[in-house]
Scaffold this motif. Structure first.
Motif, PDB file in Angstrom:
ATOM      1  N   VAL A   1      30.305  63.716  11.884  1.00 23.30           N
ATOM      2  CA  VAL A   1      29.185  62.866  12.301  1.00 23.30           C
ATOM      3  C   VAL A   1      28.526  62.233  11.082  1.00 23.30           C
ATOM      4  CG1 VAL A   1      26.941  62.809  13.446  1.00 23.30           C
ATOM      5  CG2 VAL A   1      28.799  64.186  14.406  1.00 23.30           C
ATOM      6  N   LEU A   2      28.313  63.038  10.032  1.00 26.22           N
ATOM      7  CA  LEU A   2      27.707  62.499   8.818  1.00 26.22           C
ATOM      8  C   LEU A   2      28.633  61.477   8.153  1.00 26.22           C
ATOM      9  CD1 LEU A   2      26.145  65.740   7.288  1.00 26.22           C
ATOM     10  CD2 LEU A   2      25.009  63.946   8.615  1.00 26.22           C
ATOM     11  N   ALA A   3      29.923  61.744   8.179  1.00 23.09           N
ATOM     12  CA  ALA A   3      30.882  60.795   7.606  1.00 23.09           C
ATOM     13  C   ALA A   3      30.857  59.481   8.373  1.00 23.09           C
ATOM     14  CB  ALA A   3      32.287  61.401   7.626  1.00 23.09           C
ATOM     15  N   TYR A   4      30.809  59.586   9.680  1.00 18.55           N
ATOM     16  CA  TYR A   4      30.781  58.390  10.536  1.00 18.55           C
ATOM     17  C   TYR A   4      29.524  57.563  10.262  1.00 18.55           C
ATOM     18  CZ  TYR A   4      31.120  55.677  14.906  1.00 18.55           C
ATOM     19  OH  TYR A   4      31.207  54.672  15.833  1.00 18.55           O
ATOM     20  N   MET A   5      28.373  58.227  10.201  1.00 16.54           N
ATOM     21  CA  MET A   5      27.127  57.513   9.953  1.00 16.54           C
ATOM     22  C   MET A   5      27.106  56.875   8.570  1.00 16.54           C
ATOM     23  SD  MET A   5      24.069  59.712  11.765  1.00 16.54           S
ATOM     24  CE  MET A   5      24.273  61.120  10.673  1.00 16.54           C
ATOM     25  N   SER A   6      27.684  57.564   7.586  1.00 21.94           N
ATOM     26  CA  SER A   6      27.693  57.032   6.223  1.00 21.94           C
ATOM     27  C   SER A   6      28.508  55.749   6.121  1.00 21.94           C
ATOM     28  CB  SER A   6      28.271  58.080   5.258  1.00 21.94           C
ATOM     29  OG  SER A   6      27.456  59.221   5.224  1.00 21.94           O
ATOM     30  N   ILE A   7      29.544  55.657   6.933  1.00 17.87           N
ATOM     31  CA  ILE A   7      30.428  54.497   6.870  1.00 17.87           C
ATOM     32  C   ILE A   7      29.923  53.357   7.743  1.00 17.87           C
ATOM     33  CG2 ILE A   7      32.752  53.689   7.467  1.00 17.87           C
ATOM     34  CD1 ILE A   7      33.715  56.525   6.623  1.00 17.87           C
ATOM     35  N   ILE A   8      29.462  53.668   8.945  1.00 17.19           N
ATOM     36  CA  ILE A   8      29.029  52.639   9.888  1.00 17.19           C
ATOM     37  C   ILE A   8      27.613  52.152   9.589  1.00 17.19           C
ATOM     38  CG2 ILE A   8      28.655  52.100  12.328  1.00 17.19           C
ATOM     39  CD1 ILE A   8      31.580  52.497  11.440  1.00 17.19           C
ATOM     40  N   GLY A   9      26.801  53.023   8.995  1.00 18.59           N
ATOM     41  CA  GLY A   9      25.409  52.680   8.733  1.00 18.59           C
ATOM     42  C   GLY A   9      25.200  51.361   8.003  1.00 18.59           C
ATOM     43  N   PRO A  10      25.948  51.088   6.923  1.00 20.22           N
ATOM     44  CA  PRO A  10      25.731  49.821   6.216  1.00 20.22           C
ATOM     45  C   PRO A  10      25.921  48.579   7.090  1.00 20.22           C
ATOM     46  CG  PRO A  10      26.981  51.328   4.843  1.00 20.22           C
ATOM     47  CD  PRO A  10      26.864  51.982   6.197  1.00 20.22           C
ATOM     48  N   MET A  11      26.842  48.632   8.029  1.00 18.61           N
ATOM     49  CA  MET A  11      27.056  47.476   8.910  1.00 18.61           C
ATOM     50  C   MET A  11      25.832  47.228   9.783  1.00 18.61           C
ATOM     51  SD  MET A  11      29.949  46.859  11.868  1.00 18.61           S
ATOM     52  CE  MET A  11      29.158  47.993  13.032  1.00 18.61           C
ATOM     53  N   LEU A  12      25.277  48.286  10.355  1.00 19.05           N
ATOM     54  CA  LEU A  12      24.123  48.143  11.236  1.00 19.05           C
ATOM     55  C   LEU A  12      22.884  47.704  10.464  1.00 19.05           C
ATOM     56  CD1 LEU A  12      24.576  51.317  13.482  1.00 19.05           C
ATOM     57  CD2 LEU A  12      25.203  48.965  14.037  1.00 19.05           C
ATOM     58  N   VAL A  13      22.655  48.327   9.307  1.00 22.00           N
ATOM     59  CA  VAL A  13      21.470  47.983   8.516  1.00 22.00           C
ATOM     60  C   VAL A  13      21.583  46.569   7.957  1.00 22.00           C
ATOM     61  CG1 VAL A  13      20.136  48.580   6.466  1.00 22.00           C
ATOM     62  CG2 VAL A  13      20.973  50.385   7.966  1.00 22.00           C
ATOM     63  N   ASN A  14      22.781  46.173   7.536  1.00 18.75           N
ATOM     64  CA  ASN A  14      22.939  44.822   7.006  1.00 18.75           C
ATOM     65  C   ASN A  14      22.693  43.775   8.087  1.00 18.75           C
ATOM     66  OD1 ASN A  14      23.832  43.021   4.721  1.00 18.75           O
ATOM     67  ND2 ASN A  14      25.316  42.415   6.270  1.00 18.75           N
ATOM     68  N   ALA A  15      23.099  44.070   9.317  1.00 21.83           N
ATOM     69  CA  ALA A  15      22.843  43.133  10.407  1.00 21.83           C
ATOM     70  C   ALA A  15      21.347  42.960  10.630  1.00 21.83           C
ATOM     71  CB  ALA A  15      23.522  43.622  11.687  1.00 21.83           C
ATOM     72  N   ALA A  16      20.595  44.067  10.555  1.00 19.01           N
ATOM     73  CA  ALA A  16      19.143  43.978  10.689  1.00 19.01           C
ATOM     74  C   ALA A  16      18.541  43.203   9.517  1.00 19.01           C
ATOM     75  CB  ALA A  16      18.541  45.381  10.762  1.00 19.01           C
ATOM     76  N   ARG A  17      19.083  43.414   8.320  1.00 20.52           N
ATOM     77  CA  ARG A  17      18.623  42.692   7.146  1.00 20.52           C
ATOM     78  C   ARG A  17      18.870  41.192   7.293  1.00 20.52           C
ATOM     79  NH1 ARG A  17      20.466  40.333   2.696  1.00 20.52           N
ATOM     80  NH2 ARG A  17      22.567  40.482   3.545  1.00 20.52           N
ATOM     81  N   GLU A  18      20.037  40.834   7.796  1.00 22.53           N
ATOM     82  CA  GLU A  18      20.355  39.420   7.993  1.00 22.53           C
ATOM     83  C   GLU A  18      19.422  38.785   9.022  1.00 22.53           C
ATOM     84  OE1 GLU A  18      25.132  39.275   6.943  1.00 22.53           O
ATOM     85  OE2 GLU A  18      24.501  39.609   9.014  1.00 22.53           O
ATOM     86  N   ARG A  19      19.078  39.540  10.051  1.00 25.20           N
ATOM     87  CA  ARG A  19      18.146  39.029  11.058  1.00 25.20           C
ATOM     88  C   ARG A  19      16.783  38.759  10.415  1.00 25.20           C
ATOM     89  NH1 ARG A  19      17.933  39.695  16.551  1.00 25.20           N
ATOM     90  NH2 ARG A  19      20.121  39.128  16.412  1.00 25.20           N
ATOM     91  N   ALA A  20      16.318  39.684   9.583  1.00 27.00           N
ATOM     92  CA  ALA A  20      15.035  39.498   8.908  1.00 27.00           C
ATOM     93  C   ALA A  20      15.098  38.333   7.918  1.00 27.00           C
ATOM     94  CB  ALA A  20      14.635  40.786   8.181  1.00 27.00           C
ATOM     95  N   ALA A  21      16.237  38.188   7.244  1.00 28.72           N
ATOM     96  CA  ALA A  21      16.389  37.133   6.239  1.00 28.72           C
ATOM     97  C   ALA A  21      16.414  35.741   6.847  1.00 28.72           C
ATOM     98  CB  ALA A  21      17.664  37.368   5.444  1.00 28.72           C
ATOM     99  N   SER A  22      16.757  35.654   8.121  1.00 30.96           N
ATOM    100  CA  SER A  22      16.883  34.346   8.769  1.00 30.96           C
ATOM    101  C   SER A  22      15.535  33.715   9.103  1.00 30.96           C
ATOM    102  CB  SER A  22      17.716  34.467  10.052  1.00 30.96           C
ATOM    103  OG  SER A  22      17.017  35.222  11.043  1.00 30.96           O
TER     104      SER A  22
END
Length: 209
Positions: free
Chosen positions: A157-178
């Protein structure tokens, strides 16, 4: 010989796609509670009755937006997990496939991040089962890699979150940046998605022995 005509899609199918896309964008931007059926109808430029022609209610429409991505991802990653390639190669392909599919459905990462943050109250057993398919594929790659000595022992579970987390957070960052007026803020600079894929693949490095 007469020219071939392009196959015509039925009005009902066109309308369903219009509803789906309008709802996906709105749910992603405002969340489930921030969107009304009237909003979706207005955005899709259709009569509200057409929404109920295709979907039982707003919740059913929301779940279909989530399931659409999960079905696509589940099919993709299950195929990747079943390949004869080494586990580390399959894991890299898993990551690239996830980002590519999210690029095709840019509304999904922010929507899913919000849903999880709220405790996933709208995800029913059928939707959870689709999520499980994705995790099971990841888990298979991880376990087979551990058995081959490619990956170290680690909580999946921790491995999965560590790998997938950047994709989800970056999408939120891109939304804020827009949003207007944020071009000069370093946190909101454009990050090409090939770089994101490479970063996520590098984030998997600590699970190696």
């Amino acid at each position: 010989m007469p020219a071939r005509r392009s196959p015509r899609r039925s009005p009902a199918r066109d309308t369903r796609e219009d509803v789906f896309l309008a709802a996906a964008e709105l749910f992603s931007a405002r969340g489930f509670d921030g969107v009304g059926v009237d909003d979706i109808a207005h955005s899709a430029r259709i009569n509200k009755a057409m929404i109920y022609y295709h979907f039982e209610d707003k919740l059913a429409l929301y779940r279909e937006v989530v399931r659409d991505m999960l079905r696509a991802v589940g099919t993709e990653v299950a195929e990747i997990a079943g390949r004869p390639d080494p586990a580390d190669v399959r894991l890299s392909a898993f990551i690239a496939g996830m980002v590519t599919l999210a690029d095709q459905r840019p509304w999904f990462p922010p929507l899913m991040l919000r849903e999880i943050a709220e405790g996933a109250p709208r995800l029913d057993p059928d939707t959870i089962a689709l999520m499980k398919t994705v995790f099971v594929a990841f888990h298979r790659i991880l376990v087979e890699g551990q058995q081959a000595g490619v990956f170290r022992s680690i909580n999946p579970v921790l491995a999965y979150m560590s790998i997938i987390g950047p994709m989800l957070v970056n999408a939120a960052r891109e939304r804020a940046a827009s949003r207007p007026g944020r071009v000069d803020f370093p946190m909101f600079v454009d990050v090409p998605h090939p770089e994101l894929i490479a970063h996520m693949q590098q984030a998997a490095e600590p699970i190696r022995p």
